[in-house]
Design a protein around this motif. Sequence first.
Motif, short mmCIF file in Angstrom:
data_model
loop_
_atom_site.label_atom_id
_atom_site.label_comp_id
_atom_site.label_asym_id
_atom_site.label_seq_id
_atom_site.Cartn_x
_atom_site.Cartn_y
_atom_site.Cartn_z
N GLN A 131 43.26 15.92 12.43
CA GLN A 131 44.36 14.75 11.62
C GLN A 131 44.41 13.97 12.77
N GLY A 132 44.25 12.54 12.01
CA GLY A 132 44.20 10.71 12.84
C GLY A 132 43.07 10.15 12.44
N GLY A 133 42.79 9.28 12.64
CA GLY A 133 41.43 8.37 12.28
C GLY A 133 41.77 7.31 13.53
N ASP A 134 42.78 7.38 14.54
CA ASP A 134 43.02 6.51 15.17
C ASP A 134 42.11 7.21 16.52
N ARG A 145 43.04 13.68 3.05
CA ARG A 145 44.17 12.52 2.85
C ARG A 145 44.37 11.02 3.56
N LEU A 146 44.76 10.25 2.50
CA LEU A 146 44.52 8.71 3.80
C LEU A 146 45.69 9.22 4.82
N PHE A 147 45.38 7.67 4.99
CA PHE A 147 46.79 7.42 6.30
C PHE A 147 48.47 7.66 6.21
N PRO A 158 41.06 0.17 7.08
CA PRO A 158 40.42 1.22 7.07
C PRO A 158 41.42 1.98 7.17
N GLY A 159 42.61 2.42 6.74
CA GLY A 159 43.50 3.07 6.17
C GLY A 159 43.48 3.78 4.74
N ASN A 160 42.06 2.94 4.27
CA ASN A 160 41.64 3.62 2.84
C ASN A 160 40.44 4.81 2.83
N TYR A 170 41.76 9.72 6.61
CA TYR A 170 42.36 10.40 7.71
C TYR A 170 42.38 11.59 8.07
N SER A 171 42.35 12.67 7.23
CA SER A 171 42.77 13.55 7.53
C SER A 171 42.43 14.51 6.68
N PHE A 172 41.46 15.48 6.96
CA PHE A 172 41.20 16.90 6.47
C PHE A 172 40.93 18.08 6.83
#
Length: 350
Positions: free
Chosen positions: A47-50, A144-146, A241-243, A246-248
């Motif tokens: 979880q988290g794209g940062d 899921r997205l952000f 980028p939030g599109n 973001y988590s999986f």
Amino acid sequence: MLKLLPLILSAGLLLAGCQTQSPIAPTTTAEQPSVFGKGTLYELTIQGGDAQPTARINSQRLTAQASEPFSTPLQFSGPLSTASFIDAQTRTRHVRATFKVTNNTARTRGTLVFMPAALTDTDGDPTNNAARPTVRDTPFHSVRLFDGSDASSQAERLIATRGKTFNAQTGLTEVDPLTTVFVEDHFALTGVDINTIPFPPVPGLSLKVQNYGWVFGLPQPGTSRNVTFAFDIPNIDLAQPGNAPYSFTLVFETVEQTVAPMSYFRNVITASEAYRIESNDYIRTPTTCSDARITNYIGTSYPEELKTCMIVQTENGTYGYFTTTNDISYQYSGTNFINYTPAAFPANMP
């Protein structure tokens, strides 16, 4: 017996003397692989794209009726580290997570492949599913997205891969050689259709193991070593980028793969090169392939058909040979395999 590591080898070799030689395109003869820790499914959630995502691994044992937690043959702890970055030039997000894996069995040898698996609801009844189904034919669920909204339609964008890093000097994203080796095409490497493996049934679901995965040398009983799972998410909208996912959660099985001498020797070459790169040192004197500097990467399993296996290195590369129990020998020149008798190191090892 030992198992798979990817290696691409080419070029040729000229040898002096009266021996005969014939360059070959190495082929792999694989034995029937098996499931390690039968009835165990693992789930990796990121979880988290940062720059500092979170990650965890859960395990469950599948029974005839349902699933239940239990003491698994492999204990995952951590994560030890996580990382995520976007390469603006390629518009790709690179995500990775490293865990410590402890061998809770009495097994002293083995090479495992952590192979993603797709789970499909076979009867449309979610109440009898032993595990959560994945999205379509992918090994992912809970995409899921952000903002937490569902992004299942983007599950196919998630690409399992080897860990990568950004080289600030060149401005390019590169494979990190310290991360776990990733097999992109299990069938091409081993000649074994992964779907012929007798995986335990999953109540309420059909299970389809994917043709790729991360290669992991089983540590000694009670000891640990690290594994890095990594993923690429291409076509990132740099303005939004939030599109992107973001988590999986990734579902995977643990498969123990057995292969014949040529594939084992490929593994030895790969491991030797990894040692040379990571240690900034090299195997200066001829040594057997059971040397700890090699087995630390691939485990201590070896084919019964293997009689002799030797390796030596220079600052520039790895060289060696092996002989089977029926006295067939191959030499590795640093670039190519040569059918060469009698077994010997290359005459020229720059």
